[in-house]
Scaffold this motif. Structure first.
Motif, mmCIF file in Angstrom:
data_model
loop_
_atom_site.group_PDB
_atom_site.id
_atom_site.type_symbol
_atom_site.label_atom_id
_atom_site.label_comp_id
_atom_site.label_asym_id
_atom_site.label_seq_id
_atom_site.Cartn_x
_atom_site.Cartn_y
_atom_site.Cartn_z
ATOM 1 N N THR A 1 0.822 -1.206 0.000
ATOM 2 C CA THR A 1 0.000 0.000 0.000
ATOM 3 C C THR A 1 0.858 1.260 0.000
ATOM 4 O O THR A 1 0.369 2.335 -0.286
ATOM 5 C CB THR A 1 -0.929 0.030 1.226
ATOM 6 O OG1 THR A 1 -0.143 -0.078 2.402
ATOM 7 C CG2 THR A 1 -1.928 -1.106 1.175
ATOM 8 N N SER A 2 2.130 1.126 0.319
ATOM 9 C CA SER A 2 3.039 2.267 0.260
ATOM 10 C C SER A 2 4.225 1.892 -0.630
ATOM 11 O O SER A 2 4.456 0.723 -0.920
ATOM 12 C CB SER A 2 3.508 2.666 1.660
ATOM 13 O OG SER A 2 4.191 1.608 2.261
ATOM 14 N N PRO B 1 -2.953 -4.113 -18.881
ATOM 15 C CA PRO B 1 -3.326 -2.691 -18.959
ATOM 16 C C PRO B 1 -4.254 -2.302 -17.803
ATOM 17 O O PRO B 1 -5.141 -3.064 -17.417
ATOM 18 C CB PRO B 1 -4.030 -2.583 -20.307
ATOM 19 C CG PRO B 1 -3.375 -3.652 -21.132
ATOM 20 C CD PRO B 1 -3.153 -4.800 -20.156
ATOM 21 N N SER B 2 -3.992 -1.148 -17.260
ATOM 22 C CA SER B 2 -4.722 -0.545 -16.132
ATOM 23 C C SER B 2 -4.328 -1.099 -14.771
ATOM 24 O O SER B 2 -4.867 -0.663 -13.758
ATOM 25 C CB SER B 2 -6.239 -0.625 -16.317
ATOM 26 O OG SER B 2 -6.619 0.081 -17.465
ATOM 27 N N ASP B 3 -3.399 -2.062 -14.690
ATOM 28 C CA ASP B 3 -2.914 -2.522 -13.383
ATOM 29 C C ASP B 3 -2.192 -1.377 -12.694
ATOM 30 O O ASP B 3 -1.413 -0.638 -13.320
ATOM 31 C CB ASP B 3 -1.925 -3.684 -13.534
ATOM 32 C CG ASP B 3 -2.585 -5.015 -13.816
ATOM 33 O OD1 ASP B 3 -3.827 -5.097 -13.800
ATOM 34 O OD2 ASP B 3 -1.830 -5.980 -14.063
ATOM 35 N N ARG B 4 -2.424 -1.240 -11.395
ATOM 36 C CA ARG B 4 -1.708 -0.246 -10.590
ATOM 37 C C ARG B 4 -0.345 -0.807 -10.225
ATOM 38 O O ARG B 4 -0.243 -1.952 -9.784
ATOM 39 C CB ARG B 4 -2.483 0.062 -9.317
ATOM 40 C CG ARG B 4 -3.793 0.747 -9.542
ATOM 41 C CD ARG B 4 -4.504 0.904 -8.227
ATOM 42 N NE ARG B 4 -5.763 1.607 -8.399
ATOM 43 C CZ ARG B 4 -6.632 1.797 -7.438
ATOM 44 N NH1 ARG B 4 -6.390 1.346 -6.224
ATOM 45 N NH2 ARG B 4 -7.755 2.445 -7.685
ATOM 46 N N TRP C 1 10.662 5.313 -6.040
ATOM 47 C CA TRP C 1 9.446 4.609 -6.456
ATOM 48 C C TRP C 1 8.327 5.601 -6.702
ATOM 49 O O TRP C 1 8.082 6.488 -5.888
ATOM 50 C CB TRP C 1 9.045 3.587 -5.396
ATOM 51 C CG TRP C 1 9.998 2.426 -5.339
ATOM 52 C CD1 TRP C 1 11.010 2.242 -4.437
ATOM 53 C CD2 TRP C 1 10.041 1.313 -6.229
ATOM 54 N NE1 TRP C 1 11.675 1.072 -4.719
ATOM 55 C CE2 TRP C 1 11.104 0.473 -5.809
ATOM 56 C CE3 TRP C 1 9.285 0.930 -7.339
ATOM 57 C CZ2 TRP C 1 11.415 -0.716 -6.454
ATOM 58 C CZ3 TRP C 1 9.599 -0.258 -7.986
ATOM 59 C CH2 TRP C 1 10.655 -1.067 -7.544
ATOM 60 N N ARG C 2 7.646 5.460 -7.836
ATOM 61 C CA ARG C 2 6.570 6.363 -8.266
ATOM 62 C C ARG C 2 5.316 5.558 -8.588
ATOM 63 O O ARG C 2 5.406 4.457 -9.147
ATOM 64 C CB ARG C 2 6.972 7.124 -9.537
ATOM 65 C CG ARG C 2 8.335 7.752 -9.521
ATOM 66 C CD ARG C 2 8.389 8.883 -8.568
ATOM 67 N NE ARG C 2 9.709 9.516 -8.646
ATOM 68 C CZ ARG C 2 10.086 10.467 -7.853
ATOM 69 N NH1 ARG C 2 9.293 10.903 -6.916
ATOM 70 N NH2 ARG C 2 11.289 10.997 -7.962
ATOM 71 N N ALA C 3 4.155 6.133 -8.286
ATOM 72 C CA ALA C 3 2.884 5.486 -8.627
ATOM 73 C C ALA C 3 2.679 5.519 -10.130
ATOM 74 O O ALA C 3 2.972 6.520 -10.789
ATOM 75 C CB ALA C 3 1.732 6.200 -7.934
ATOM 76 N N GLY C 4 2.176 4.410 -10.681
ATOM 77 C CA GLY C 4 1.924 4.341 -12.110
ATOM 78 C C GLY C 4 0.828 3.364 -12.454
ATOM 79 O O GLY C 4 0.302 2.661 -11.586
ATOM 80 N N GLU D 1 -4.500 3.807 -3.943
ATOM 81 C CA GLU D 1 -4.947 4.667 -5.041
ATOM 82 C C GLU D 1 -4.093 5.923 -5.119
ATOM 83 O O GLU D 1 -3.702 6.482 -4.102
ATOM 84 C CB GLU D 1 -6.408 5.064 -4.842
ATOM 85 C CG GLU D 1 -6.945 5.879 -5.996
ATOM 86 C CD GLU D 1 -8.415 6.183 -5.883
ATOM 87 O OE1 GLU D 1 -8.829 7.256 -6.345
ATOM 88 O OE2 GLU D 1 -9.144 5.361 -5.316
ATOM 89 N N ASP D 2 -3.813 6.356 -6.326
ATOM 90 C CA ASP D 2 -3.146 7.626 -6.582
ATOM 91 C C ASP D 2 -3.996 8.356 -7.616
ATOM 92 O O ASP D 2 -3.940 8.037 -8.805
ATOM 93 C CB ASP D 2 -1.734 7.413 -7.114
ATOM 94 C CG ASP D 2 -0.986 8.722 -7.240
ATOM 95 O OD1 ASP D 2 -1.526 9.663 -7.856
ATOM 96 O OD2 ASP D 2 0.134 8.819 -6.722
#
Length: 107
Positions: A6-7, A29-32, A40-43, A81-82
């Motif tokens: 989660t982090s 496609p669309s996987d978090r 580390w960056r959200a994508g 979620e981001d």
């Protein structure tokens, strides 16, 4: 229940246990995901192949996004979620800071 963190992970790609690295083509496609680019960056996955994934991600603290290709050690699943990257995939429209679609956009 998801086993995705989660982090953001704390281990850099070269120090990751190879047994913990999912193959690039296991993503869809669309996987978090988290991607490693100066930290580390959200994508969100755009496409995957046996060798790499293409990801839309937040390259910094601002709401802008970038798109790049990463090999498997530089990617891991994400459960949190981001809104800056996750909402962009709902309708591919343009959104206000409160997540409302802009009139006339593709949302």
């Amino acid at each position: 229940m998801s086993t995705a963190p989660t982090s953001a992970p704390t281990t850099a790609p070269p120090q990751r246990d190879p047994a913990d690295v999912a193959p690039a083509d296991s993503y869809h496609p669309s996987d978090r995901v988290w991607v490693y680019r100066d930290g580390w960056r959200a994508g969100v996955i755009e496409a995957a192949s046996p060798r790499a994934v293409t990801v839309t991600y937040r390259p910094g603290a601002h709401l802008g996004t970038g798109v790049d290709t990463f090999t498997a050690p530089y990617v891991t699943a994400r459960s949190s979620e981001d809104p800056a990257v996750d909402r962009r995939h709902l309708g591919r429209g343009i959104y206000t800071p409160t997540s409302l679609p802009v009139r006339g956009s593709a949302a």
